[in-house]
Enzyme design. Structure first.
Site, PDB file in Angstrom:
ATOM      1  N   HIS A 259       0.736  -1.281   0.016  1.00  0.00           N
ATOM      2  CA  HIS A 259       0.065   0.058   0.018  1.00  0.00           C
ATOM      3  C   HIS A 259       0.749   1.302   0.010  1.00  0.00           C
ATOM      4  O   HIS A 259       0.481   2.246  -0.402  1.00  0.00           O
ATOM      5  CB  HIS A 259      -1.005   0.106   1.231  1.00  0.00           C
ATOM      6  N   HIS A 394      -5.957  -6.138 -10.682  1.00  0.00           N
ATOM      7  CA  HIS A 394      -4.592  -5.381 -10.411  1.00  0.00           C
ATOM      8  C   HIS A 394      -3.663  -5.850 -11.259  1.00  0.00           C
ATOM      9  O   HIS A 394      -2.736  -5.264 -12.048  1.00  0.00           O
ATOM     10  CB  HIS A 394      -3.885  -6.062  -9.046  1.00  0.00           C
TER      11      HIS A 394
END
Length: 423
Positions: A259, A394
């Site tokens: 992240h 993703h």
């Protein structure tokens, strides 16, 4: 980290190579074809590690992310993609996962008003992203979904006084959660940038800027370039949050280096959006993006001596969950690519190649299709965090990002590229 490539070779970006771009297009096409089998009447369902459907229950988050990806593919001119995007749009707008009584979306098509799931911001950010991308791609019901998602976000999730999202409610919008988190706000930032590209309304860029400043600048500045994710409603840190569930797939205990990298990429996208809309560009965006990415590499890449970026670390930077999820490596590649283009620093090209070499050698599953969603430190399939393979969000975006210039949203970048090709 030393690179086996010479400085001269690193000065040439893989993403500028026709061979590499062909490889990315082929891998993206393979992913699109594989996940098309997840189509069910009410949207898209879950695939297992053997490439077959786990069950035929449509999941709202999977359906929304599939709409986004197939809308991107439609913009790229891939036959059949528009049909799949439209199927997902119809499912989200007319299917059983949409709450016809209180508004918003349940987590899956099996939820009912007698047994409803909570309404969460994470899902609704992806519904908004799906609508925005489909609108940019010119899909007939894209704007309809986008407006429906905007209405719910504005009415319930967006906290104007805090400039962030409230994470969840009960199905009837009672019982707001006493929690504030980075993950749903990260994907809200992505959605806001796509909404700005789709609608032209700068209020979405304003929101993205506020979120980027809180999570990409203010919080990491107080934690040595690391990004804690769990806070109470007064924005007090919750260091023990989910200590009993360290492998949770959305809110794990500790820190998530992937992240750090993903937020770093969003800062570069926000910078691009500011330039496109004539905003003054905050001078912290690029430096903080670099700090966050470097922190992701320093804390997350091969801390146990094995290649790959780990899932989570603890407060003393020790490994918490050593497994290597697919999305972590994909976001490392995306952000390294953008930083390479933004700075011309060859070390980012090195990290871009490092990520793709790992993905190609360890994650891409040529036997069963898709990517392995999680492996252990030795590269063996694991299911600790991700027991199934849900969608191509993703991995497919990682194949597209190098094909377009840095842009606020992937769909907006593809649209710009398409229009420039026409002229």
């Amino acid at each position: 980290m030393d690179s086996p490539d010479s400085p001269d070779l690193l000065s040439v970006c893989w993403a500028d190579s026709s061979t590499h771009r062909r490889w990315l297009l082929a891998e993206g096409q393979r992913l699109l074809e594989h996940y098309a089998k997840a189509r069910v009447p009410s949207g898209f369902a879950t695939l297992g590690h053997d490439g077959n459907m786990v069950d035929d229950t449509a999941k709202s988050i999977i359906t929304a992310r599939m709409v986004h990806c197939y809308a991107l593919a439609a913009l790229m001119g891939i036959p059949g993609a528009a049909t799949l995007a439209d199927h997902g749009l119809d499912a989200l707008l007319d299917g059983p996962s949409r709450d016809s009584v209180h508004g918003g979306w349940f987590s899956d098509a099996s939820s009912t008003h007698k047994n409803p799931s909570r309404k969460n911001a994470y899902l609704h950010a992806f519904v908004a992203l799906a609508g925005a991308s489909a609108s940019i791609a010119g899909r007939p019901r894209g704007s309809e979904l986008m407006q429906a998602a905007i209405t719910i976000i504005d009415q319930h999730f967006w906290l104007e006084d805090e400039q962030s999202m409230l994470p969840s409610f009960a199905a009837d919008w009672s019982d707001p959660e006493d929690y504030r988190g980075a993950n749903c706000n990260m994907h809200t930032t992505e959605a806001c940038l796509a909404l700005a590209d789709a609608s032209g309304e700068t209020r979405w860029l304003d929101r993205a800027l506020h979120l980027a400043k809180r999570f990409g600048h203010d919080i990491p500045s107080n934690y040595d370039g690391r990004l804690p994710e769990h806070f109470d409603s007064e924005w007090n840190l919750l260091p023990d949050y989910d200590a009993n569930e360290p492998s949770d797939d959305l809110r794990p205990w500790g820190l998530t280096p992937g992240h750090f990298a993903e937020w770093a990429g969003l800062l570069i996208k926000v910078e691009s959006a500011c330039i496109a809309h004539g905003y003054d560009v905050p001078d912290w965006l690029l430096p903080d993006a670099t700090v966050l990415f470097d922190s992701a590499i320093d804390h997350g890449w091969a801390p146990d001596g094995q290649p790959g970026m780990v899932y989570t670390i603890g407060w003393d930077d020790e490994i918490s969950i050593p497994n290597r999820p697919y999305w972590v490596q994909a976001e490392m590649a995306n952000t390294a690519l953008m930083l390479s283009r933004r700075t011309d620093d060859p070390r980012f090209e090195h990290y871009y190649r490092l990520a793709w070499d790992y993905i190609a050698s360890t994650l891409i599953d040529l036997e069963h299709g898709g990517w392995r969603h999680e492996v252990d430190a030795d590269g063996n399939l694991s299911t600790v965090v991700y027991p199934t393979r849900e969608d191509l969000y993703h991995d497919f975006q990682a194949t597209v990002t190098p094909l377009i210039p840095i842009s606020a949203s992937v769909a907006g970048g593809l649209r710009t590229q398409l229009l420039e090709t026409k002229t």
